[in-house]
Design an enzyme around this catalytic site. Structure first.
Site, PDB file in Angstrom:
ATOM      1  N   LYS A  37       6.524  -4.397  -3.570  1.00  0.00           N
ATOM      2  CA  LYS A  37       7.841  -3.647  -3.564  1.00  0.00           C
ATOM      3  C   LYS A  37       8.746  -3.555  -2.785  1.00  0.00           C
ATOM      4  CE  LYS A  37      11.678  -2.139  -5.786  1.00  0.00           C
ATOM      5  NZ  LYS A  37      12.626  -3.504  -5.706  1.00  0.00           N
ATOM      6  N   CYS A  77       1.162  -1.545   0.261  1.00  0.00           N
ATOM      7  CA  CYS A  77       0.137  -0.111   0.728  1.00  0.00           C
ATOM      8  C   CYS A  77       0.989   1.230   0.208  1.00  0.00           C
ATOM      9  CB  CYS A  77      -1.039   0.015   1.476  1.00  0.00           C
ATOM     10  SG  CYS A  77      -1.389  -0.751   1.731  1.00  0.00           S
ATOM     11  N   TRP A  98      -3.207  -2.695  -1.302  1.00  0.00           N
ATOM     12  CA  TRP A  98      -2.661  -3.562  -1.893  1.00  0.00           C
ATOM     13  C   TRP A  98      -3.358  -5.017  -0.575  1.00  0.00           C
ATOM     14  CZ3 TRP A  98       0.232  -8.084   0.436  1.00  0.00           C
ATOM     15  CH2 TRP A  98       0.824  -9.178   0.030  1.00  0.00           C
ATOM     16  N   ARG A 118       5.280   0.484  -6.138  1.00  0.00           N
ATOM     17  CA  ARG A 118       4.886  -0.682  -4.863  1.00  0.00           C
ATOM     18  C   ARG A 118       4.124  -1.753  -4.852  1.00  0.00           C
ATOM     19  NH1 ARG A 118       6.342   1.996  -0.296  1.00  0.00           N
ATOM     20  NH2 ARG A 118       4.849   1.008   1.047  1.00  0.00           N
ATOM     21  N   GLU A 137      18.652 -16.907  -7.576  1.00  0.00           N
ATOM     22  CA  GLU A 137      18.488 -15.260  -7.771  1.00  0.00           C
ATOM     23  C   GLU A 137      18.118 -15.608  -9.214  1.00  0.00           C
ATOM     24  OE1 GLU A 137      17.507 -12.860  -6.393  1.00  0.00           O
ATOM     25  OE2 GLU A 137      17.238 -11.122  -7.852  1.00  0.00           O
ATOM     26  N   ASN A 191      -1.671   2.558   6.095  1.00  0.00           N
ATOM     27  CA  ASN A 191      -0.772   0.589   5.445  1.00  0.00           C
ATOM     28  C   ASN A 191      -0.605   0.172   6.800  1.00  0.00           C
ATOM     29  OD1 ASN A 191      -0.969   2.437   3.198  1.00  0.00           O
ATOM     30  ND2 ASN A 191       1.483   2.726   2.798  1.00  0.00           N
ATOM     31  N   GLY A 192      -0.999  -0.972   6.300  1.00  0.00           N
ATOM     32  CA  GLY A 192      -0.488  -2.607   7.799  1.00  0.00           C
ATOM     33  C   GLY A 192      -1.643  -2.587   8.542  1.00  0.00           C
ATOM     34  N   GLU A 251       9.031 -14.345 -10.627  1.00  0.00           N
ATOM     35  CA  GLU A 251       8.661 -13.431 -10.708  1.00  0.00           C
ATOM     36  C   GLU A 251       7.981 -12.519 -11.473  1.00  0.00           C
ATOM     37  OE1 GLU A 251      10.569 -10.557  -7.739  1.00  0.00           O
ATOM     38  OE2 GLU A 251      12.340 -10.983  -8.403  1.00  0.00           O
ATOM     39  N   HIS A 259      19.145 -36.351  -5.762  1.00  0.00           N
ATOM     40  CA  HIS A 259      18.666 -36.821  -4.666  1.00  0.00           C
ATOM     41  C   HIS A 259      17.022 -37.022  -4.522  1.00  0.00           C
ATOM     42  CE1 HIS A 259      22.769 -38.053  -3.160  1.00  0.00           C
ATOM     43  NE2 HIS A 259      22.683 -36.765  -3.612  1.00  0.00           N
ATOM     44  N   LYS A 277      13.748 -14.811 -10.417  1.00  0.00           N
ATOM     45  CA  LYS A 277      13.906 -13.512 -10.990  1.00  0.00           C
ATOM     46  C   LYS A 277      12.644 -14.052 -11.670  1.00  0.00           C
ATOM     47  CE  LYS A 277      14.603 -10.088 -10.066  1.00  0.00           C
ATOM     48  NZ  LYS A 277      15.410 -10.571  -8.371  1.00  0.00           N
TER      49      LYS A 277
HETATM   50  C1  F6R Z   1      12.309 -10.403  -5.688  1.00  0.00           C
HETATM   51  C2  F6R Z   1      12.235  -9.205  -4.585  1.00  0.00           C
HETATM   52  C3  F6R Z   1      12.121  -9.161  -3.485  1.00  0.00           C
HETATM   53  C4  F6R Z   1      13.032  -9.424  -1.842  1.00  0.00           C
HETATM   54  C5  F6R Z   1      12.263  -8.978  -0.924  1.00  0.00           C
HETATM   55  C6  F6R Z   1      13.262  -8.234  -0.155  1.00  0.00           C
HETATM   56  O1  F6R Z   1      12.769  -9.475  -7.031  1.00  0.00           O
HETATM   57  O2  F6R Z   1      13.092  -7.453  -4.670  1.00  0.00           O
HETATM   58  O3  F6R Z   1      12.388 -10.801  -2.996  1.00  0.00           O
HETATM   59  O4  F6R Z   1      14.627  -8.810  -2.282  1.00  0.00           O
HETATM   60  O5  F6R Z   1      10.734  -8.390  -0.603  1.00  0.00           O
HETATM   61  O6  F6R Z   1      13.113  -6.926  -0.454  1.00  0.00           O
HETATM   62  P1  F6R Z   1      13.936  -5.904   0.619  1.00  0.00           P
HETATM   63  O7  F6R Z   1      15.579  -6.233   0.542  1.00  0.00           O
HETATM   64  O8  F6R Z   1      13.758  -4.661   0.685  1.00  0.00           O
HETATM   65  O9  F6R Z   1      14.231  -6.019   2.096  1.00  0.00           O
END
Ligand code: F6R
Length: 610
Positions: free
Chosen positions: A605, A2, A76, A27, A482, A102-103, A489, A505, A486
């Site tokens: 985000k 949010c 959100w 976000r 990673e 938010n929250g 997501e 395994h 990527k």
């Molecule tokens: C993936 C991504 C998330 C963040 C995770 C932690 O592309 O961006 O997996 O890495 O939500 O977020 P931060 O680093 O902001 O604590």
């Protein structure tokens, strides 16, 4: 997650609120709304499911919203489906008080039942509506006092904005475990969950701390603690340019941010290398402290956790100290073994991830010293850490992280070199070699980025595969995690990352004719071991896209269907190069699937709820 923006000044509020909401779009959200106080018609509200443009169209259809004070929100969904009714702002039943939040209000059921028993009618399924209704229930003519009273009754987390029709010259804001900033301008004040929403109007900001309440009018601002005692706060100047948060000619923020990595790494590394030594922003990690340190506990989520996975290999090898990597969401509810000799290395791009923040607090409570790696200046994690090393990646707008991940890796390398030098666990020669190569990493990254078209071509061959496996050993495994994240997501393809030796395994049973396996084999000490695993999947029919270093290209080509290479660098620096083709591959696959790359479904985000 949010987003909040609020404005009080002399100009029309609605266009400023809409602009702020657009800047918060990154976000992640599913609905949006605005409430403005119109001197003629009182509190007016428009809210809708879907994009900000839909909200803007609704506002335009009704001839705009008039008034110089208002609140905006992108939601959100947590409590209640995404819908017009559940979108914020929420109003009290008599339309006097509007709230954005938010929250999560944890005791909302209890409060709702109480209010219902008092005859209050609710219209939404949200936890936030209880705040608006409780404010009305206790309202005694003084909105600041009433907000304070209500905050003492609610449990959970909040960034809150309140507008009351009885005092239409002021907004009330409050925070607990959910970021909120104040923006100061000439003849106006703003509130926002993120500086991106205010940067076009002002660079003069102040970060509210937990428990603080602010009252703003066009010309004045008062900040109080939770008992309304005045609090003096420092102002901060935001020094990045607004263009940093714009696409600059790229189709997507994600691609722009991938391409910005050489610059971001340079900005992160160069101020920290002086006379052939790493200088960690004047932080005091003495030889005695490092010798006494019993372990490093890395705490993070998502991609930041993947940086932690790479960091474990690097730090254990060079510091000869035990390193544990914990998912923050697990750490906070386990019984971690932490002492006052433990260093907790907390990694977070946003500096606001609620699980990471809670884990930081728990590690602190248990006695650990907290060193954080954070991208957002003044964020809560940065402020609650004993020491902070900022990544100078600039604002990262795409939900999927790229340049923040790379700069986190670079900071880990700096920490490693600095600590290892002090401990004497690295030879001067190796230290100098790595440091020199770290400084030339931006040029090496440019070389990798030049392969953009080739990776686009590879994506066009493989984008239709429905399941992808990433395999690798040691640092290659960490990068594979990673790469897999990527891909899933942003393109919504199923993918898994496996330690190459672990595949047999169990998971190898999933490999069949045509399954795509992305084999990372750049880590030379384990190249042959990984290649045996590549042969295993190949002989079961897998299509193999191999990633290795340029000198090993020929070996990889003997087995893989296609090969991508990166320049050879010291193994410790390989993840910084290897990850780039993985990011580009995911980007182009998502593009070919027509996905919403910068705002992937269901993702946010900054994850400020558990
Ligand atoms: C993936 C991504 C998330 C963040 C995770 C932690 O592309 O961006 O997996 O890495 O939500 O977020 P931060 O680093 O902001 O604590």
């Amino acid at each position: 997650m949010c987003g909040i923006v609020g404005f009080v000044g002399r100009e029309e509020a609605a266009p400023i609120l809409l602009d702020g909401l657009r800047r918060l779009e990154y976000r992640g959200y599913d609905s949006a709304g605005i409430a403005v106080f119109d001197p003629k018609d009182g509190l007016q509200m428009v809210k809708t499911k879907g994009r900000i443009q839909v909200l803007a169209d609704h506002i335009a259809e009704r001839g705009g919203l008039k008034g110089t004070i208002g609140l905006g929100h992108t939601r959100w969904a947590t409590h209640g489906v995404p819908s017009d009714v559940n979108a914020h702002p929420h109003m009290s039943e008599n339309g006097r008080i509007a709230v954005v939040h938010n929250g999560i209000i944890e005791n909302y059921v209890e409060i709702k039942e109480f209010l219902q028993s008092q005859g209050v009618h609710f219209t939404s399924e949200t936890d936030t509506e209880v705040v608006a209704q409780l404010l009305e229930y206790y309202y005694d003519g003084n909105i600041l006092d009433t907000v304070t009273k209500v905050l003492h009754q609610i449990r959970g987390s909040y960034g809150l904005g309140v507008l009351c029709a009885d005092c239409p010259d002021r907004l009330i804001a409050a925070r607990k475990d959910s970021p909120l900033i104040l923006g100061f301008g000439k003849g106006f004040h703003m509130i926002a969950s993120d500086v991106t929403a205010v940067i076009k109007y002002t660079r003069d900001v102040c970060y509210l701390d937990d428990g603080e309440i602010a009252e703003i009018t066009a010309d004045q601002c008062w900040i109080y603690d939770s008992y309304l005692r005045p609090v003096e706060k420092e102002h901060h100047h935001v020094d990045w340019e607004i263009s940093a948060a714009e696409k600059g000619g790229y189709e997507h923020f994600m691609l722009k941010e991938i391409m910005e990595q050489p610059k971001a790494i340079h900005a992160t590394i160069s101020p920290r290398i002086r006379d052939g030594q790493v200088v960690l922003d004047g932080l005091d990690y003495s030889e005695e402290y490092l010798w006494a340190m019993d372990k490093i506990y890395i705490i993070a989520c998502g991609s930041s956790y993947h940086v932690g996975m790479a960091a474990k290999y690097v730090l254990e090898k060079y510091l000869r100290k035990p390193v544990e990597v914990a998912l923050a969401s697990e750490f906070r509810y386990s019984e971690p073994i932490v002492t006052d000799r433990t260093l907790a290395l907390v990694i977070s791009q946003s500096g606001e991830t609620i699980d990471t923040l809670a884990a930081l607090r728990e590690a602190k409570r248990l006695g650990a010293r907290i060193l954080s790696i954070v991208n957002v200046m003044g964020s809560t994690i940065a402020r609650e850490s004993d020491d902070v090393l900022y990544t100078w990646a600039g604002p990262e707008i795409a939900v999927a992280t790229t340049k923040a991940y790379s700069t986190q890796l670079a900071v880990v390398d700096l920490i490693c070199l600095s600590f290892a030098r002090k401990l004497g666990t690295i030879s001067a020669e190796e230290h100098d070699t790595i440091l020199a190569q770290l400084q030339s990493l931006p040029e090496k990254l440019e070389e990798v980025l030049e392969q953009r078209e080739q990776i686009q071509y590879l994506a066009s061959i493989y984008f239709n595969h429905s399941s992808v496996f990433f395999i690798g050993r040691n640092l290659d495994y960490a990068v594979g995690m990673e790469g897999s994240l990527k891909l899933k997501e942003i393109s919504y393809l199923h993918s898994e990352a496996y330690a190459a030796g672990e595949l047999k395994h169990g998971t190898i049973s999933l490999i069949e004719q045509g399954t795509l396996v992305i084999a990372l084999a750049s880590y030379r000490p384990l190249f042959e071991k990984t290649m045996s695993n590549v042969v295993e999947v190949k002989s079961r029919g897998a299509k193999v896209l191999g990633l290795t270093t340029e000198p090993l290209r020929g070996e990889m080509e003997k087995v893989a269907d296609q090969t991508i290479t990166v320049p050879e660098v010291h193994p410790m620096l390989l993840p910084s190069l290897d990850v780039v083709p993985m990011q580009l591959f995911a980007y182009y696959v998502a593009l070919m699937h027509g996905c919403d790359i910068d705002k992937p479904r269901n993702l946010a985000k900054s994850v400020t709820v558990e």
